[in-house]
Design a protein around this motif. Structure first.
Motif, PDB file in Angstrom:
ATOM      1  N   THR A   3      33.047 -16.766  27.108  1.00  0.00           N
ATOM      2  CA  THR A   3      32.907 -17.329  25.870  1.00  0.00           C
ATOM      3  C   THR A   3      32.155 -16.427  24.849  1.00  0.00           C
ATOM      4  N   GLY A   4      31.869 -15.242  25.196  1.00  0.00           N
ATOM      5  CA  GLY A   4      31.199 -14.410  24.233  1.00  0.00           C
ATOM      6  C   GLY A   4      29.535 -14.508  24.316  1.00  0.00           C
ATOM      7  N   GLY A   5      28.869 -15.291  25.195  1.00  0.00           N
ATOM      8  CA  GLY A   5      27.412 -15.211  25.131  1.00  0.00           C
ATOM      9  C   GLY A   5      26.734 -13.912  25.927  1.00  0.00           C
ATOM     10  N   LEU A   6      25.575 -13.882  25.977  1.00  0.00           N
ATOM     11  CA  LEU A   6      25.060 -12.972  26.346  1.00  0.00           C
ATOM     12  C   LEU A   6      24.016 -13.332  27.539  1.00  0.00           C
ATOM     13  N   VAL A   7      24.102 -12.473  28.571  1.00  0.00           N
ATOM     14  CA  VAL A   7      23.409 -12.989  29.797  1.00  0.00           C
ATOM     15  C   VAL A   7      22.385 -11.768  30.149  1.00  0.00           C
ATOM     16  N   SER A   8      21.283 -11.959  30.697  1.00  0.00           N
ATOM     17  CA  SER A   8      20.390 -10.944  31.050  1.00  0.00           C
ATOM     18  C   SER A   8      20.266 -10.755  32.505  1.00  0.00           C
ATOM     19  N   PHE A   9      20.635 -10.016  33.105  1.00  0.00           N
ATOM     20  CA  PHE A   9      20.784  -9.871  34.662  1.00  0.00           C
ATOM     21  C   PHE A   9      19.890  -8.900  35.461  1.00  0.00           C
ATOM     22  N   PRO A  10      19.370  -9.045  36.561  1.00  0.00           N
ATOM     23  CA  PRO A  10      18.525  -7.981  37.225  1.00  0.00           C
ATOM     24  C   PRO A  10      19.671  -6.781  37.737  1.00  0.00           C
ATOM     25  N   THR A  11      18.978  -5.547  37.678  1.00  0.00           N
ATOM     26  CA  THR A  11      19.833  -4.543  38.309  1.00  0.00           C
ATOM     27  C   THR A  11      18.658  -3.699  39.031  1.00  0.00           C
ATOM     28  N   GLU A  12      18.944  -2.850  40.113  1.00  0.00           N
ATOM     29  CA  GLU A  12      17.821  -2.189  40.867  1.00  0.00           C
ATOM     30  C   GLU A  12      16.898  -1.513  39.896  1.00  0.00           C
ATOM     31  N   THR A  13      17.391  -0.954  38.881  1.00  0.00           N
ATOM     32  CA  THR A  13      16.416  -0.285  37.919  1.00  0.00           C
ATOM     33  C   THR A  13      15.767  -1.134  36.855  1.00  0.00           C
ATOM     34  N   VAL A  14      16.290  -1.807  35.904  1.00  0.00           N
ATOM     35  CA  VAL A  14      15.596  -2.505  34.803  1.00  0.00           C
ATOM     36  C   VAL A  14      16.359  -3.856  34.714  1.00  0.00           C
ATOM     37  N   TYR A  15      16.068  -4.914  34.055  1.00  0.00           N
ATOM     38  CA  TYR A  15      16.846  -5.729  33.486  1.00  0.00           C
ATOM     39  C   TYR A  15      17.982  -5.389  32.585  1.00  0.00           C
ATOM     40  N   GLY A  16      18.989  -6.057  32.629  1.00  0.00           N
ATOM     41  CA  GLY A  16      20.125  -5.542  31.407  1.00  0.00           C
ATOM     42  C   GLY A  16      20.440  -6.739  30.424  1.00  0.00           C
ATOM     43  N   LEU A  17      20.842  -6.548  29.341  1.00  0.00           N
ATOM     44  CA  LEU A  17      21.191  -7.348  28.531  1.00  0.00           C
ATOM     45  C   LEU A  17      22.518  -7.330  28.405  1.00  0.00           C
ATOM     46  N   GLY A  18      23.334  -8.240  29.137  1.00  0.00           N
ATOM     47  CA  GLY A  18      24.714  -8.180  29.284  1.00  0.00           C
ATOM     48  C   GLY A  18      25.695  -8.923  28.421  1.00  0.00           C
ATOM     49  N   ALA A  19      26.762  -8.175  28.044  1.00  0.00           N
ATOM     50  CA  ALA A  19      27.913  -9.017  27.272  1.00  0.00           C
ATOM     51  C   ALA A  19      29.229  -8.442  27.622  1.00  0.00           C
ATOM     52  N   ASN A  20      30.356  -9.216  27.544  1.00  0.00           N
ATOM     53  CA  ASN A  20      31.856  -8.655  27.928  1.00  0.00           C
ATOM     54  C   ASN A  20      32.028  -7.492  27.160  1.00  0.00           C
ATOM     55  N   ALA A  21      32.211  -6.335  28.153  1.00  0.00           N
ATOM     56  CA  ALA A  21      32.484  -4.901  27.084  1.00  0.00           C
ATOM     57  C   ALA A  21      33.668  -4.823  26.380  1.00  0.00           C
ATOM     58  N   TYR A  22      34.787  -5.853  26.673  1.00  0.00           N
ATOM     59  CA  TYR A  22      35.838  -5.963  25.712  1.00  0.00           C
ATOM     60  C   TYR A  22      35.845  -6.740  24.657  1.00  0.00           C
ATOM     61  N   SER A  23      34.730  -7.377  24.465  1.00  0.00           N
ATOM     62  CA  SER A  23      34.767  -8.303  23.224  1.00  0.00           C
ATOM     63  C   SER A  23      34.036  -7.704  22.226  1.00  0.00           C
ATOM     64  N   ASP A  24      34.470  -7.133  21.200  1.00  0.00           N
ATOM     65  CA  ASP A  24      33.562  -6.868  19.833  1.00  0.00           C
ATOM     66  C   ASP A  24      32.330  -7.570  19.365  1.00  0.00           C
ATOM     67  N   SER A  77      41.828   2.620  27.189  1.00  0.00           N
ATOM     68  CA  SER A  77      40.720   1.386  27.664  1.00  0.00           C
ATOM     69  C   SER A  77      40.442   0.294  26.391  1.00  0.00           C
ATOM     70  N   ARG A  78      40.118  -0.792  27.177  1.00  0.00           N
ATOM     71  CA  ARG A  78      39.983  -1.970  26.089  1.00  0.00           C
ATOM     72  C   ARG A  78      38.411  -2.030  25.694  1.00  0.00           C
ATOM     73  N   ILE A  79      37.602  -1.141  26.118  1.00  0.00           N
ATOM     74  CA  ILE A  79      36.283  -1.083  25.768  1.00  0.00           C
ATOM     75  C   ILE A  79      35.859  -1.137  24.323  1.00  0.00           C
ATOM     76  N   SER A  80      35.110  -2.187  23.962  1.00  0.00           N
ATOM     77  CA  SER A  80      34.815  -2.268  22.380  1.00  0.00           C
ATOM     78  C   SER A  80      34.454  -0.905  21.703  1.00  0.00           C
ATOM     79  N   ARG A  81      34.771  -0.555  20.803  1.00  0.00           N
ATOM     80  CA  ARG A  81      34.405   0.544  19.946  1.00  0.00           C
ATOM     81  C   ARG A  81      32.906   0.698  19.565  1.00  0.00           C
ATOM     82  N   PHE A  82      32.328  -0.698  19.353  1.00  0.00           N
ATOM     83  CA  PHE A  82      31.032  -0.720  18.973  1.00  0.00           C
ATOM     84  C   PHE A  82      30.329  -0.330  20.382  1.00  0.00           C
ATOM     85  N   ALA A  83      30.625  -0.659  21.478  1.00  0.00           N
ATOM     86  CA  ALA A  83      29.753  -0.290  22.692  1.00  0.00           C
ATOM     87  C   ALA A  83      29.737   1.292  22.944  1.00  0.00           C
ATOM     88  N   THR A  84      30.700   2.155  22.531  1.00  0.00           N
ATOM     89  CA  THR A  84      30.840   3.520  22.694  1.00  0.00           C
ATOM     90  C   THR A  84      30.239   4.100  21.263  1.00  0.00           C
TER      91      THR A  84
END
Ligand code: TXA
Ligand code: MG
Length: 325
Positions: A21-42, A103-110
């Motif tokens: 629903t467009g929220g943000l989630v911080s999740f662990p990766t092996e490198t550092v924590y990421g601040l994640g969002a749906n890549a297809y949602s502007d 690609s449906r990746i948000s143009r803001f992401a790139t």
């Protein structure tokens, strides 16, 4: 205030509902924590830029659950990318490739570039989260722009504790690697360049492909757009490559080389008492954070061997000290 979640499946489904629903989630990766969002949602992607206070010209990395998805969904792969993926994914490597026109990746992401950075992390919690989703996650490091990257859920919480929007933080413990992925631009197979070093070194990459930086760029090292900005700045001034300090300083040692300063400095930590560069990388941001919170006037860091993973550590320290970027 952000919602703190465990890495149990029940909590991961709360996180995935929020992402849907467009929220943000911080999740662990092996490198550092990421601040994640749906890549297809502007809308969701723009929230990342606002929350981090990130310049809009600095693009994001898209995270996928498998090499096949990463290479064949939103980018146009080539032989080198496939070979690197086979060798190093899942793992601390990001590949920059040309974006598929469809690609449906948000143009803001790139940041409106024709390329997209893709990566398959090596972290079980991150994979369980991606398994619940039908879209990739764009995720920068989960810190406010210009400050230290985060390797624990507590550190993420401290960065964003005053955020009133929909943000959850999944606690997956301390990140194993501790510094960000190595970014390789393979969009032009004839001119492969490394835009940022992490624990994956030049020597390891060269077992798969030649790194050939363009001649016209020979004097100017290519960098990821984000590396041009101020980075990793603690609140206290930081002095690097130092073998002495005074009683108001916090000292960050390496390999116990200056253990005598423990008696002099206000606080003292060692990135790796045994002098192991991978261990030093995994402790780097967390120890800088701890010393930054101590009641010192400066953070003083010991010399770190400038080979292998040491190159990436020294690059980060020079940025933290304001000497680059
Ligand atoms: O380990 C990592 O890579 C972490 C975890 C969360 O995956 N992510 C990370 O993201 O470090 P961030 O946003 O802090 O750094 C990404 C870097 C930035 O310097 C950005 O400019 C560069 O990647 N980048 C992203 N897309 C790019 C592209 N298409 N071309 C060149 N550089 C790109
Ligand atoms: Mg970052």
């Amino acid at each position: 205030m952000p919602k703190l979640l465990s890495c149990e499946l029940e909590d991961l489904s709360v996180a995935s509902d929020s992402l849907k629903t467009g929220g943000l989630v911080s999740f662990p990766t092996e490198t550092v924590y990421g601040l994640g969002a749906n890549a297809y949602s502007d809308k969701a992607v723009l929230r990342i830029y606002m929350l981090k206070n990130r310049p809009p010209v600095n693009p994001l990395i898209a995270h996928y659950k498998s090499a096949d998805e990463a290479l064949f969904t939103d980018v146009i792969p080539n032989k080198t990318a496939i070979a690197l993926a086979e060798r190093f994914w899942p793992g601390p490597m990001t590949l920059v490739l040309n974006k598929k026109p469809s690609s449906r990746i948000s143009r803001f992401a790139t940041a409106e570039l024709k390329t997209l950075a893709v990566r398959v992390p090596d972290n079980a919690v991150c994979h369980s989260l991606l398994d619940l989703l039908t879209f990739p996650l764009v995720a920068p490091s989960a810190n406010k722009s210009t400050t230290l990257s985060t390797t624990t859920a507590e550190a993420v919480f401290e960065n964003f504790s005053d955020y009133e929007g929909d943000l959850s933080i999944i606690d997956g413990g301390k990140c194993k690697v501790g510094i960000e992925s190595t970014i390789i631009d393979v969009s032009d197979e004839e001119n492969i360049s490394v835009l940022r070093y992490g624990v994956l070194t030049k020597e390891e990459i060269e077992t798969v492909c030649e790194i050939r930086e363009r001649k016209d760029l020979a004097t100017k090292k290519p960098v990821a757009p984000g590396m041009m900005f101020k980075h990793y700045a603690p609140c206290h001034p930081i002095k690097i490559g130092a073998v002495e300090c005074n009683q108001d300083d916090a000292y960050l040692d390496f390999g116990g080389a200056h253990k005598d300063l423990e008696k002099i400095a206000k606080s003292y930590l060692d990135l790796s008492p045994s002098g192991n560069l991978c261990e030093a990388a995994s402790n780097l941001f967390q120890m800088l954070r701890v010393l930054d919170k101590s009641d010192c006037s400066r953070i003083v860091v010991a010399p770190i061997a400038n080979n292998g993973v040491g190159l990436a550590i020294n690059d980060k320290l020079r940025r933290a000290a304001g000497l680059i970027g």
